[in-house]
Scaffold this motif. Sequence first.
Motif, PDB file in Angstrom:
ATOM      1  N   ALA A 150       0.829  -1.209   0.000  1.00 45.11           N
ATOM      2  CA  ALA A 150       0.000   0.000   0.000  1.00 45.11           C
ATOM      3  C   ALA A 150       0.862   1.258   0.000  1.00 45.11           C
ATOM      4  O   ALA A 150       0.572   2.230  -0.710  1.00 45.11           O
ATOM      5  CB  ALA A 150      -0.921  -0.009   1.218  1.00 45.11           C
ATOM      6  N   VAL A 167     -11.008   4.859  -3.042  1.00 44.39           N
ATOM      7  CA  VAL A 167     -10.437   3.513  -2.971  1.00 44.39           C
ATOM      8  C   VAL A 167     -11.527   2.533  -3.389  1.00 44.39           C
ATOM      9  O   VAL A 167     -12.579   2.461  -2.754  1.00 44.39           O
ATOM     10  CB  VAL A 167      -9.924   3.176  -1.563  1.00 44.39           C
ATOM     11  N   GLY A 174      -6.822  -2.750  -0.088  1.00 51.54           N
ATOM     12  CA  GLY A 174      -7.603  -1.514  -0.013  1.00 51.54           C
ATOM     13  C   GLY A 174      -7.611  -0.933   1.384  1.00 51.54           C
ATOM     14  O   GLY A 174      -7.450   0.275   1.576  1.00 51.54           O
ATOM     15  N   ILE A 177      -4.278   0.590   2.101  1.00 53.78           N
ATOM     16  CA  ILE A 177      -4.124   1.885   1.440  1.00 53.78           C
ATOM     17  C   ILE A 177      -4.843   2.973   2.219  1.00 53.78           C
ATOM     18  O   ILE A 177      -4.334   4.104   2.361  1.00 53.78           O
ATOM     19  CB  ILE A 177      -4.627   1.804  -0.017  1.00 53.78           C
ATOM     20  N   ILE A 178      -6.019   2.669   2.768  1.00 53.67           N
ATOM     21  CA  ILE A 178      -6.731   3.646   3.603  1.00 53.67           C
ATOM     22  C   ILE A 178      -5.839   4.102   4.757  1.00 53.67           C
ATOM     23  O   ILE A 178      -5.731   5.300   5.053  1.00 53.67           O
ATOM     24  CB  ILE A 178      -8.040   3.045   4.151  1.00 53.67           C
ATOM     25  N   ILE A 189     -11.207  10.582   2.209  1.00 54.94           N
ATOM     26  CA  ILE A 189     -11.041   9.237   1.659  1.00 54.94           C
ATOM     27  C   ILE A 189     -12.425   8.625   1.443  1.00 54.94           C
ATOM     28  O   ILE A 189     -13.191   8.452   2.397  1.00 54.94           O
ATOM     29  CB  ILE A 189     -10.207   8.338   2.590  1.00 54.94           C
ATOM     30  N   VAL A 191     -14.561   5.345  -0.024  1.00 60.93           N
ATOM     31  CA  VAL A 191     -14.356   3.920  -0.287  1.00 60.93           C
ATOM     32  C   VAL A 191     -15.611   3.317  -0.901  1.00 60.93           C
ATOM     33  O   VAL A 191     -16.725   3.587  -0.441  1.00 60.93           O
ATOM     34  CB  VAL A 191     -13.994   3.162   1.004  1.00 60.93           C
ATOM     35  N   PHE A 236      -7.652   4.561  -6.323  1.00 63.40           N
ATOM     36  CA  PHE A 236      -6.855   3.334  -6.232  1.00 63.40           C
ATOM     37  C   PHE A 236      -7.775   2.159  -6.535  1.00 63.40           C
ATOM     38  O   PHE A 236      -8.764   1.940  -5.838  1.00 63.40           O
ATOM     39  CB  PHE A 236      -6.229   3.186  -4.839  1.00 63.40           C
ATOM     40  N   CYS A 238      -8.470  -1.496  -6.322  1.00 68.52           N
ATOM     41  CA  CYS A 238      -8.010  -2.632  -5.513  1.00 68.52           C
ATOM     42  C   CYS A 238      -8.983  -3.808  -5.571  1.00 68.52           C
ATOM     43  O   CYS A 238      -8.887  -4.726  -4.754  1.00 68.52           O
ATOM     44  CB  CYS A 238      -7.834  -2.209  -4.059  1.00 68.52           C
TER      45      CYS A 238
END
Length: 344
Positions: A150, A167, A174, A177-178, A189, A191, A236, A238
């Motif tokens: 990540a 994300v 994932g 990465i958060i 962010i 998701v 991103f 994922c």
Amino acid sequence: MRAVRFHGREDIRVDEIEEPVCGNSQVKPDLHEYLAGPKTVPVHPHPVTGAKLPTTLGHEFSGTVEEVGSGVTGLEVGDKVAVKPNLSDGTCPRCQIGRINCCDNLGFIGYSSDAGGLSDHVVVDKKHAFLLPESIPLDIGALVEPLAVAWHAVSRIPIQDTDAVLVIGAGPIGLAIIQVLKARGIKNIIVAEVSERRRLFAQTLGAATVLNPTEVDVSAQVRALTGDAGGTDIAFECSGVQAGLDTAIASIRVRGTTVIVSLWEKKPVIDAFAVVLFEKHVTGAAVYDEADFHAVIGAIASGEIKPAPMITSKISMHDVVEKGFRALINEKDKHVKILIDINA
């Protein structure tokens, strides 16, 4: 000694094998924790290691050094280490320019070699063993490898703390990465994840907004959330599915960037028209560099990353098939990382 070995598809066994000998410039950790397993069948014999089936599994692991070979400096018996498992041939064009993470014959300890983390002991070259500070316990040390994936992905592009980031997919990478985004100061962010349990994990680990793609049009929601920007600065990908990639590219603003992190079983299609018309960027992120491992260890030690919630279960070696691999296949929505305590 005991070792969990991959004999073929759906054939994983706990075998008794010979204990490895520590050689020059090598260290021998007594192993404690391991996470996850191979998602695809590895190629054997591997072109770098020459290893053939059966091979010992375990590429995300930590342990305590119990022996050091001659020529080893910086590590002593009793030190805790996390292992950086990627292997490279050192001769391909990618390796020649220093991009060993993109090696033509990329391999991994615990995937394409005779050594692996799912065993009582393992011997690795000193360059693969990264010292853990005393403050980082071994179970958290086993999380360094996926967090380094990540960290590398986030480092692939310029990013600012004011950026809006999407994300796609809140699986293990994932979710990692958060945490890295949060450690980098990113507050906005968003998701997108279909699993309710994983949406809760995403919120716990730092997501500001969580969307269910089965209930809402993610791209439309993202555009509404980002107002005049018309989309997120970065996405991103994922999820490893076509719908996820489509959503990532559709959800970024003009000249935004999609970073593809997931591995694919089938070759995906990219909307080249959207990329050209709106001057969008698409880039990839492969594995990690040595600097990523050091950065993750530092971020955990400082408290910038607190990955303990990723550990959803701890099991013993004799339960590895039923409570490990099969649980990750049949109950994947319930788990992020299953740790195997080798000493249990």
